[in-house]
Design an enzyme around this catalytic site. Structure first.
Site, PDB file in Angstrom:
ATOM      1  N   LEU A  26       0.796  -1.230  -0.216  1.00  0.00           N
ATOM      2  CA  LEU A  26       0.106  -0.064   0.133  1.00  0.00           C
ATOM      3  C   LEU A  26       0.967   1.396  -0.145  1.00  0.00           C
ATOM      4  CD1 LEU A  26      -2.768  -1.059   2.502  1.00  0.00           C
ATOM      5  CD2 LEU A  26      -3.022  -0.425   0.056  1.00  0.00           C
ATOM      6  N   ARG A  27       2.093   1.219  -0.005  1.00  0.00           N
ATOM      7  CA  ARG A  27       2.906   2.095   0.106  1.00  0.00           C
ATOM      8  C   ARG A  27       2.929   3.158  -1.266  1.00  0.00           C
ATOM      9  NH1 ARG A  27       8.379   0.222   1.876  1.00  0.00           N
ATOM     10  NH2 ARG A  27       7.539  -0.164   3.967  1.00  0.00           N
TER      11      ARG A  27
END
Lengths: 334, 555
Positions: free
Chosen positions: A272-273
Site C-alpha cells: 500500500l506504500r
C-alpha cells in the site's frame, strides 16, 4: 563556500525538480531516488535545492539542529541556549562511510585522552531537519543503506553499543542518486524511496547548448550569475513556504482516493506504500499549485515519480517501467 | 581528413593547458604503463598547486585528516592529522584503474568541490581495466602513451613565463557566442551523453586562447579542445581502424541543419568532430568502449559478489595498516612484529615493563572471500529431448551434483516442458533432494525454451542480489517452439528466446549451453552467442564425459 548553482537556472529536468520541491513541501513523502547518466545535474540539483530552501531556526551548537532548547539531547552537554538561523542542512554521505560515522559512536579522542565515555554524533545527527544526500547510492554497502532507510522511516536514530545507549531525532529527506550502469538497487530498497526519477541528458542540441552556456556563465562569474537568478529563486522559495502552510488545508476528495487505488491496482504495485505516497505527493503538488483540493491532474502528474520503482521487474519489457506507468495512467485516468 | 597529430606535441599541448587552468579542467587521465615516457610526462606537470601522491588503497584519515592516534597517545592530548584534501592540491593517483568506486566517489566529490586537480595514472593493461567512469567524466584531458616512442622524445614542460602570462589573462578571455554551441554540437555528434564534456572542452579552449595570447577564443582553440577533451569520450565510429573517417552521418547532419546552423557562422562543428576523430586511432576508442561495456556488464564492479553475503573466508597473511572502522587488528601478528624491538625500545624513556607497540607494528587481519556459487540447471524435458537423451542429461546433472557437493556449491534445478518452466528445486546443497527430483522428472511435450531462460534469469538475478554468484547451465536440444505466453508459435518463441538471451548477456550472468540434440543445432549456437554463453555441442557420450566437459567449462 561559494554560492551553489541557482535551482531555477537548471535547464529542463522538470520531473527531478518537481520531485525535490514536493519533498521540500512535505518531507513525509519520503526520499527521492534520482537515477541517470553522468553529468545530468543530479548533484547540482540537490545542492541548489539546499540553497533554495528557507533557513531553519535551531539552538546554537546543537548537534541535531533542535528547534527548541528543551529538545536538545542531554548528551550534547551544556549549550548557551541561544537560537540561530542556519541554512537547511544538506549532509553528504560518502561511499564507504562506516557505520560508526553514520550513526555516531564512542568519541575515540575523549576515550583515549581522558578515559571518558562520550557520544560523538554521526552524519545522521547532522542531517536532522534537512537532507541526506548519497551520490552513487547503488554502490553503497547494503547494510548502510538498510540502516539509513530504517532511520529515515522511523525518524529516530538509536545507538546501542559499547555500553552507550543513545537516541536522537533524525528526520531527514533521503536523496540518493546513481547511475544504473554501475549497479542496481535491491527492489526492497527501491520501494522505500518515496519518489524516483529517471534523468537523461537532454537529446536536443539547443537544450544542451543552453545548459553549457548557463553553467559556463556561472563558472565565470558566480556572484553575478546567482544574483541574476535570485529573484526567480526567491519566488520559488515563497511558493514552497506558502505551500507548506497550505498543505494541511488541502482537501482530498473520495474520487481521488479511488483514482489512486485504481491506478495502483492496474499497475500491480506491491503493498500500500505506493498509494500512500501517490496521495501525499499529489496533495503536495496541489498545495504547490495553490489548489484547494487534490484533482486528478495532480495524481496524473506525480504518478510516474511515485510508482515507477514499485513495479515488478519484467525482463522482457525493454521499454522500461516509465513507459508502463505512462500507458496505465492514460488508460485508468483518462 | 586531418592527419593524427604527433603524440608528443599533443602531450605538450595537454600539459600546457593543464598548467594554465588545472582546477577548471579537473585534471588529466594518463593511460600509460610505468616507464620513462610516463615519467617524462609526470615530470613536466607544472601546475600551480602542491603535488600530492595517493594510491588506490588510501584510507579515509589520510584523505580527510582526523585524529592522529599515535601522536595523541604520546602527547596526551588530541593531535589532529592533516588530510590530503585539506588544502587545494594536485592529486596524483597511481594505479588509477584499481581505484575502488568508493575512492572514486570521494575524489569526484573533491573535484566537484573545486580547488583540486587530479592526474590519474591509469596503468590498465587488460581491455576491461580502466579508470572509474565517475572520474573519467570529470577529467578534461586524456593522453595515451601508446604511440609515443622514446626516441622521439621532446621536452614537454611548458614555458613558465608563457604559462604565468596565460594564467593572468585567463579570466579575461572572451568566448564568442558560437563557441559553446559548436562544442556542444560536436559532443552530440560524437554521441557523448555527458554534459560535462562540452563544458570541460570550453574551459580547455579558453586556456588554449590564453596560452596563445589571444583575448578571444578562436577556431584553433576549439579544435585543440575538441581533440584533447572530446575525442576519447566519443563512441567509436563503426568502421574498422585504418579506414579514412566517414562522411558525417546523414541523420546527424540533418539534425544539425534543422537545429539552425545559421547561428554558428564562423565555426563549422564538422571540423571539430573531425579533429576529435583524427586525434586518436579508432581501435583505441573501441578499446575504451570495451572497457566501459565490461564494467557495465559486471553489474557494479565495486559492490559485486566478492564482498557481499559471504559466510566464510580463508585467512590470508596479515598486512600492515591501521585498524579502523572496517578492519580488524591481528593481535598476535602485531605482537610478533613488535617483539624483536622491545629491547631497543626499552631504552627510550617511558613506563617500565610495558610492551612498546608502535603504529608501524599494527597488522590487520585479512580474509579471502569467495562468494557461494550456484549452478542453475535448466533441463529440457520436452518430448524431443526425452526421445534423444534426457537420460544422459540427467546422468550428467547427477554427476555434476556430486562435484558441486564436494565444492560446496549450491544447486538449483529448473525443468521445462509443455507450456512453461518450473523451478523444481530452489537453491540447495542437498544432494539427496536434488537427485530425487531429477529422477522423478518426466519427459514429453513441446519446448518452452524462452520460459526456461526467463525463469533462469529471474532466479540468477535474485541470487546475485543475495550475494551469490550464479551460473546458468542450459541442457537443451534448442528446438524452442512455445512462446513466453504459452502459445505454440515457433517464430514468436524464437524471438522471445533471443530477447531473453540478450537480457542475460546484459545482466552479466555467466551461462553455459549444452546442446543435447543428436546433431549440433546452428540456432542454439547463435542463441548461446547472443547470451554470451559457452556453447558445447555434445557428441554421443556417456554421462561421465558429459560431466567432465561441464566441469572443465566451469573451472
Amino acid at each position: 563556500m561559494t554560492a551553489p548553482f541557482p535551482f531555477s537556472a537548471i535547464v529542463g529536468q522538470d520531473e527531478m525538480k518537481q520531485a525535490m520541491i514536493l519533498t521540500a513541501i512535505d518531507p513525509g513523502i519520503g526520499g527521492v531516488l534520482v537515477f541517470g547518466d553522468r553529468g545530468t545535474g543530479k548533484s547540482t540539483a540537490v545542492r541548489a535545492l539546499a540553497a533554495l530552501l528557507p533557513p531553519i531556526v535551531a539552538v546554537e551548537g546543537c548537534p541535531v539542529n533542535s528547534a527548541a532548547p528543551e529538545a536538545v539531547p542531554d548528551w550534547a552537554g551544556p549549550l548557551p541556549g541561544r537560537m540561530v538561523t542556519k541554512p537547511t542542512p544538506v549532509v553528504d554521505l560518502p561511499l564507504g562511510a562506516t557505520e560508526d560515522r553514520v550513526t555516531g559512536a564512542l568519541d575515540i579522542e575523549r576515550a583515549l585522552v581522558r578515559g571518558e565515555k562520550a557520544f560523538q554524533p554521526g552524519l545522521l545527527a547532522r542531517a536532522n531537519r534537512g537532507y541526506l544526500y548519497i551520490d552513487e547510492v547503488n554502490l553503497l554497502e547494503d547494510h548502510i543503506v538498510d540502516l539509513l532507510l530504517d532511520v529515515a522511516q522511523s525518524g529516530e536514530n538509536v545507538v546501542e553499543r559499547e555500553g552507550l545507549s543513545i537516541r536522537h531525532p533524525a528526520r531527514f529527506v533521503l536523496v540518493g542518486s546513481g547511475n544504473p550502469e554501475e549497479g542496481e538497487l535491491r527492489p526492497q530498497l527501491l520501494d522505500r524511496f518515496g519518489l524516483s526519477v529517471e534523468v537523461a541528458s537532454p537529446r536536443d542540441v539547443e537544450t544542451r547548448v543552453e545548459v553549457v552556456r548557463r553553467r559556463d556563465a556561472y563558472d565565470r562569474d558566480r556572484e553575478g550569475f546567482v544574483k541574476k537568478w535570485a529573484a526567480k529563486d526567491a519566488a520559488l522559495r515563497a511558493q514552497i513556504v506558502a505551500a507548506r502552510s497550505a498543505l494541511p488545508a488541502v482537501k482530498t476528495p473520495n474520487t481521488v482516493l479511488h483514482d489512486c487505488a485504481a491506478l495502483c491496482l492496474a499497475l500491480g504495485s506491491d503493498g500500500l506504500r505506493g498509494e500512500l505516497t501517490l496521495l501525499r505527493a499529489a496533495r503536495a503538488l496541489a498545495a504547490f499549485e495553490g489548489a484547494a483540493a487534490v484533482e486528478r491532474a495532480h495524481v496524473r502528474a506525480v504518478a510516474p515519480s511515485a510508482l515507477r520503482h514499485r513495479l515488478r521487474r519484467d525482463p522482457l519489457d525493454e521499454a522500461g517501467s516509465t513507459a508502463r506507468v505512462a500507458r496505465t495512467v492514460a488508460e485508468v485516468l483518462p | 581528413m586531418t592527419a593524427p597529430p604527433d603524440p608528443w606535441s599533443r602531450a605538450r599541448d595537454a600539459l600546457a593547458l593543464l598548467a594554465v587552468d588545472p582546477v577548471g579542467l579537473g585534471g588529466l587521465w594518463l593511460r600509460a604503463r610505468a616507464g620513462p615516457v610516463r615519467d617524462l610526462i609526470t615530470g613536466a606537470l607544472a601546475m600551480p598547486l602542491p603535488l600530492r601522491r595517493l594510491t588506490p588503497a588510501i584510507a579515509d584519515d589520510a584523505l580527510y585528516g582526523g585524529i592522529d592516534l599515535a601522536a595523541t597517545l604520546a602527547a596526551g592530548r588530541p593531535v589532529e592529522g592533516r588530510g590530503l584534501l585539506d588544502e587545494p592540491a594536485a592529486l596524483v593517483l597511481a594505479m588509477a584503474e584499481r581505484a575502488p568506486p568508493a575512492l572514486a566517489a570521494r575524489l569526484a566529490l573533491a573535484l566537484d568541490g573545486g580547488g583540486h586537480a587530479l592526474v590519474a595514472l591509469d596503468e590498465g593493461a587488460e581491455d576491461g581495466e580502466s579508470l572509474a567512469p565517475a572520474l573519467a567524466d570529470r577529467l578534461a584531458l586524456f593522453l595515451d602513451t601508446d604511440g609515443m616512442v622514446w626516441s622521439d622524445a621532446a621536452p614537454l614542460a611548458p614555458d613558465p613565463a608563457a604559462v604565468a602570462a596565460a594564467r593572468a589573462r585567463l579570466r579575461a578571455v572572451a568566448v564568442p557566442p558560437g563557441a559553446a554551441t559548436a562544442l556542444t554540437r560536436a559532443a552530440a555528434a560524437l554521441a557523448i551523453p555527458s554534459l560535462r564534456a562540452p563544458l570541460l572542452a570550453l574551459a580547455a579552449a579558453r586556456a588554449s586562447a590564453a596560452l596563445s595570447g589571444r583575448d578571444t577564443v578562436a577556431e584553433a582553440d576549439l579544435r585543440l579542445a575538441a581533440s584533447l577533451v572530446l575525442a576519447h569520450r566519443g563512441t567509436p565510429p563503426p568502421e574498422a581502424a585504418g579506414e579514412p573517417p566517414p562522411p558525417p552521418d546523414p541523420a546527424e547532419a540533418q539534425g544539425e541543419g534543422s537545429g539552425g546552423t545559421d547561428r554558428t557562422p564562423t565555426i563549422p562543428e564538422d571540423l571539430l568532430v573531425e579533429a576529435a576523430r583524427a586525434a586518436l586511432p579508432a581501435d583505441l576508442l573501441a578499446r575504451l568502449a570495451a572497457g566501459r561495456a565490461a564494467r557495465a556488464a559486471g553489474g557494479g564492479a565495486g559492490s559485486g559478489a566478492e564482498t557481499r553475503g559471504n559466510r566464510r573466508g580463508r585467512p590470508l597473511p596479515p598486512r600492515p595498516g591501521r585498524p579502523g572502522g572496517d578492519t580488524r587488528l591481528d593481535l598476535v601478528a602485531t605482537l610478533r612484529q613488535a617483539a624483536p624491538w622491545q629491547r631497543l625500545r626499552a631504552a627510550a624513556p617511558g613506563r617500565d615493563g610495558a610492551l612498546r607497540i608502535r603504529p608501524a607494528d599494527f597488522r590487520l587481519r585479512r580474509f579471502r572471500q569467495t562468494s557461494d556459487r550456484v549452478l542453475i540447471f535448466a533441463v529440457d524435458a520436452s518430448g524431443s529431448a526425452a526421445l534423444a537423451r534426457l537420460a544422459e542429461a540427467k546422468g550428467a546433472a547427477e554427476l555434476l551434483l556430486g562435484q558441486a557437493y564436494a565444492r560446496r556449491d549450491h544447486v538449483a534445478l529448473i525443468a521445462f516442458r509443455g507450456t512453461g518452466a518450473d523451478l523444481l528445486l530452489p537453491p540447495t546443497r542437498s544432494l539427496v533432494q536434488t537427485k530425487r527430483r531429477l529422477a522423478a522428472l518426466p519427459g514429453g511435450g513441446p519446448t518452452p525454451l524462452a520460459a526456461a531462460l526467463r525463469t533462469g534469469l529471474d532466479l540468477a538475478l535474485r541470487l546475485k542480489a543475495q550475494g551469490m554468484t550464479p551460473t546458468l547451465a542450459m541442457l537443451t536440444d534448442g528446438r524452442g517452439n512455445v512462446a513466453l505466453d504459452g502459445t505454440p508459435d515457433r517464430l514468436r518463441a524464437e524471438a522471445d528466446a533471443a530477447t531473453l538471451a540478450r537480457a542475460i548477456r546484459a545482466r552479466g550472468v555467466p551461462a553455459l549451453v549444452l546442446d543435447t540434440a543428436t546433431r549440433p543445432q546452428a540456432g542454439l549456437r547463435a542463441l548461446a552467442q547472443t547470451m554470451g554463453a559457452v556453447y558445447l555441442p555434445l557428441p554421443r557420450a556417456d554421462a561421465q564425459r558429459l560431466a567432465g566437459t561441464l566441469a572443465a567449462a566451469l573451472a
